[in-house]
Design an enzyme around this catalytic site. Structure first.
Site, PDB file in Angstrom:
ATOM      1  NE  ARG A  20      -4.030   0.663   1.079  1.00 17.76           N
ATOM      2  CZ  ARG A  20      -4.991   1.119   0.407  1.00 17.76           C
ATOM      3  NH1 ARG A  20      -5.079   0.917  -0.861  1.00 17.76           N
ATOM      4  NH2 ARG A  20      -5.491   2.117   1.115  1.00 17.76           N
ATOM      5  CB  SER A 160      -4.005   7.453  -2.593  1.00 19.59           C
ATOM      6  OG  SER A 160      -4.940   6.619  -3.055  1.00 19.59           O
ATOM      7  CG  HIS A 165     -11.649   6.926  -5.232  1.00 20.64           C
ATOM      8  ND1 HIS A 165     -11.049   7.942  -5.009  1.00 20.64           N
ATOM      9  CD2 HIS A 165     -11.097   6.008  -4.290  1.00 20.64           C
ATOM     10  CE1 HIS A 165     -10.263   7.767  -4.137  1.00 20.64           C
ATOM     11  NE2 HIS A 165     -10.075   6.700  -3.777  1.00 20.64           N
ATOM     12  CB  CYS A 198     -36.062  -0.470  15.322  1.00 20.30           C
ATOM     13  SG  CYS A 198     -36.030  -1.026  13.657  1.00 20.30           S
TER      14      CYS A 198
HETATM   15 ZN   LIG Z   1     -33.968  -2.251  13.468  1.00 17.52          ZN
END
Ligand SMILES: [Zn+2]
Ligand SMILES: [Zn+2]
Ligand SMILES: [Zn+2]
Length: 332
Positions: A20, A160, A165, A198
């Site tokens: 990398r 980079s 992107h 939720c």
């Molecule tokens: Zn949920």
């Protein structure tokens, strides 16, 4: 070759990927702006990237040629490799494993655009659909226990290349951040008998002080315990553990909510660098009743300092209620 190394104290995994270090490093922010011809993500420079694995293209245009609107390619400098490499540096004390995985790049515009929020809604819909299709594709491979979709906008935010992107990473393990969310959500479910996300949606909509925007499908809000100023999450209002198993028609309804949220952040905060991540439930666990996929957007307005590194906790100087008010009221 990349490998996962396990911290013997915390059990956290680190990816050691020396390849990398070879990826392009613009020495200053303007380098790719002044020489767009050298940008490997611009239309016309398709030969500068590995061959595409997916693209939205004009009918009749061949792969790896201009004519695309969103293009997905393997990362040229992957943090993970799909080869059967076994050169890990384990010992009787330290544990390592070959860092197998998939690392793809989603190029989000054929033109050299650097600010995602300037793209129109049609293009955002294509981008979300590309995320959805690639994540669905990778989730069908039983080797991958987690999928991570990340965006780094700006060099200082980890990018980079400046051309818009995102990156999609499939891994054979669950990274600590996702694991702690899944474990925490499971513990809440076992104790309270419902999905914590939720419950959070109900709480946020009823109090409304941290809501940035809401429609019938998605809620954007600044979380109660925001780690950084103007941190914003987007959640689907209907329970779903995995983004990639959401119906395509429901997934793309995220596009207008994400675009509007990014435009609000861009306007209110003067085009800050930012990261976002899609946290989706581990594919092998399927549609659990306790985990709930979401996007976390983190503007990079402050440097992460010694306290954050040393404690794993954050000091946030902006109340999430004030952040939401500014983002909600900014003129678009
Ligand atoms: Zn949920
Ligand atoms: Zn470009
Ligand atoms: Zn999350």
């Amino acid at each position: 070759m990349a490998e996962f190394r396990k911290d013997p104290v915390t059990s956290g995994w680190v990816i050691v990927a020396p390849e990398r270090a070879q990826r392009p490093k613009p020495s200053k922010l303007t380098e790719t702006i002044s020489e767009p011809g050298r940008c490997p993500f611009c239309s016309g420079n398709e030969d500068d990237t590995p061959p595409e694995v997916f693209a939205y293209r004009a009918p009749g245009t061949p792969p790896n040629q201009p004519g695309w609107s969103v293009r997905v390619v393997p990362n040229r400098y992957p943090a993970l490799n799909s080869l059967n490499d076994v050169s890990q540096q384990s010992s009787s004390f330290y544990e390592a494993m070959a860092a197998h995985g998939v690392h793809e790049v989603i190029v989000e515009s054929p033109a050299h655009v650097e600010n995602l929020s300037t793209l129109d809604e049609v293009q955002f819909t294509r981008i979300i659909s590309a995320y959805h299709q690639r994540m669905a594709k990778l989730s069908s491979d039983a080797r991958w226990r987690s999928l991570l979709l990340i965006k780094n906008q700006g060099i200082a935010a980890g990018g980079s290349l400046l051309h818009v992107h995102s990156q999609l990473i499939a891994m054979p393990m669950i990274p600590p951040q996702l694991e702690s969310e899944v474990d925490g959500a499971k513990a809440y479910y076992d104790f309270r008998g419902g999905c914590v996300y939720c419950a959070m949606i109900v709480e946020e909509i009823s109090s409304s002080t941290r809501v940035v925007s809401v429609d019938s499908d998605y809620l954007a809000f600044c979380p109660y315990a925001s780690r950084v100023p103007y941190e914003t999450w987007i959640l689907p209002r209907r329970h779903a553990a995995c983004f990639e198993s959401t119906a395509p028609a429901d997934a793309v309804r995220l596009a207008p909510r994400l675009r509007e949220t990014l435009r609000r952040i861009d306007q209110a905060l003067d085009s800050p660098l930012f990261n976002y991540v899609i946290h989706s439930g581990p594919p092998h666990q399927g549609e659990t009743p306790f985990y709930h996929w979401h996007i976390e957007i983190l503007p990079r307005l402050i440097q992460i300092g010694g306290f954050e590194w040393g404690s794993g906790s954050y000091i946030n100087t902006v109340r999430p209620e004030d952040a939401a008010l500014l983002l909600r009221e900014v003129a678009l």
